[in-house]
Write a protein that holds these residues in place. Structure first.
Motif, PDB file in Angstrom:
ATOM      1  N   VAL A 145      -0.975  -5.295  -3.747  1.00  0.00           N
ATOM      2  CA  VAL A 145      -0.416  -3.913  -3.598  1.00  0.00           C
ATOM      3  C   VAL A 145       1.370  -3.992  -3.428  1.00  0.00           C
ATOM      4  CG1 VAL A 145      -0.083  -1.922  -2.326  1.00  0.00           C
ATOM      5  CG2 VAL A 145      -2.506  -2.679  -2.504  1.00  0.00           C
ATOM      6  N   ASP A 146       1.513  -4.926  -2.779  1.00  0.00           N
ATOM      7  CA  ASP A 146       3.153  -4.982  -2.396  1.00  0.00           C
ATOM      8  C   ASP A 146       3.809  -5.267  -3.669  1.00  0.00           C
ATOM      9  OD1 ASP A 146       5.457  -5.259  -0.600  1.00  0.00           O
ATOM     10  OD2 ASP A 146       5.481  -7.347  -1.217  1.00  0.00           O
ATOM     11  N   PHE A 147       2.830  -6.355  -4.460  1.00  0.00           N
ATOM     12  CA  PHE A 147       3.535  -6.762  -5.783  1.00  0.00           C
ATOM     13  C   PHE A 147       3.402  -5.516  -6.847  1.00  0.00           C
ATOM     14  CE2 PHE A 147       3.210  -8.136 -10.054  1.00  0.00           C
ATOM     15  CZ  PHE A 147       4.055  -9.238 -10.163  1.00  0.00           C
ATOM     16  N   ILE A 148       2.507  -4.730  -6.717  1.00  0.00           N
ATOM     17  CA  ILE A 148       2.365  -3.716  -7.897  1.00  0.00           C
ATOM     18  C   ILE A 148       3.524  -2.608  -7.430  1.00  0.00           C
ATOM     19  CG2 ILE A 148       1.038  -1.471  -8.336  1.00  0.00           C
ATOM     20  CD1 ILE A 148      -1.559  -3.458  -7.830  1.00  0.00           C
ATOM     21  N   ARG A 149       3.783  -2.421  -6.208  1.00  0.00           N
ATOM     22  CA  ARG A 149       4.669  -1.495  -5.552  1.00  0.00           C
ATOM     23  C   ARG A 149       5.946  -1.795  -6.510  1.00  0.00           C
ATOM     24  NH1 ARG A 149       2.156  -0.833  -0.238  1.00  0.00           N
ATOM     25  NH2 ARG A 149       0.917   1.032  -0.288  1.00  0.00           N
ATOM     26  N   LYS A 150       6.284  -3.199  -6.130  1.00  0.00           N
ATOM     27  CA  LYS A 150       7.619  -3.697  -6.730  1.00  0.00           C
ATOM     28  C   LYS A 150       7.827  -3.682  -8.135  1.00  0.00           C
ATOM     29  CE  LYS A 150       8.403  -6.439  -2.566  1.00  0.00           C
ATOM     30  NZ  LYS A 150       8.594  -7.599  -1.769  1.00  0.00           N
TER      31      LYS A 150
END
Length: 213
Positions: free
Chosen positions: A88-93
């Motif tokens: 999720v953190d990757f997708i947000r960035k």
């Protein structure tokens, strides 16, 4: 080579290269004297591979056979949570992993569809509004398939709400095996949100509990 060994090698390589994909540089070069370069796409692909290697490594049949026992459920849950949070953190960035984002390593092993099992393994998180909105936004931006997104959301509905809203294959886990007529209005709204057509009336299912009376 098993998944955990792959993960170990990735960590070692990352330390050796001393690069950070978060820095946003177009080209990241090795510290050694060589013509080989690591692009930002390669660097992002390494992050994705690290996440999915951990997710799949705990499910590796070879490792399970070696240990003669399954991974304890609490450990598996903790790793699923860790992988989901990292994804999720990757997708947000950076957005949902796409060929354009990951470049030449898109077709390496399972990188291209790597986040799909991670989403499914933590389907209980789909009820969180920020996660729901994030994935819907990725669909609207054309990076995530609407059908895949429907699978993620519907697995949550099937397992935790005992009903299907997206008419996905997970409906087969239910006694009614489909979207109930009484849920049509809500189902239509949810399907429309990610650009999918409503479930045809002919495919809607009567509530078994009502039929029995």
């Amino acid at each position: 080579m098993n998944h955990l060994l792959s993960l170990f090698l990735i960590v070692v390589i990352s330390c050796f290269l001393k690069v950070s994909p978060i820095q946003g540089k177009n080209v990241l070069s090795y510290d050694v004297d060589t013509d080989t370069i690591l692009t930002k796409q390669d660097s992002l692909a390494l992050i994705v591979l690290e996440i999915v290697s951990l997710d799949q490594g705990i499910r590796d049949p070879f490792l399970q056979e070696e240990k003669k026992e399954r991974m304890p459920s609490n450990v598996e849950h903790a790793i699923d949570t860790l992988c989901f949070n990292k994804a999720v953190d990757f997708i947000r960035k950076y957005g949902w992993p796409t060929k354009e984002l990951l470049g030449r390593f898109w077709n390496y092993k399972y990188i291209g569809c790597s986040f799909t099992p991670i989403m499914l393994h933590a389907c209980h998180r789909m009820k969180e509004k920020d996660v729901h909105d994030l994935l819907v936004n990725e669909v609207k931006k054309g990076r995530l398939s609407a059908v895949a997104c429907a699978y993620f959301f519907d697995k949550y509905w099937v397992i935790y709400q005992k009903k299907s809203m997206y008419n996905s294959p997970f409906k087969q886990w239910l006694p009614q095996k489909g979207v109930l007529k009484e849920d049509k209005t809500e189902s239509d709204i949810l399907m429309k949100e990610i650009g999918l057509s409503p479930v045809p009336d002919i495919e809607l299912i009567e509530n078994p509990s009502i039929i029995g009376h």
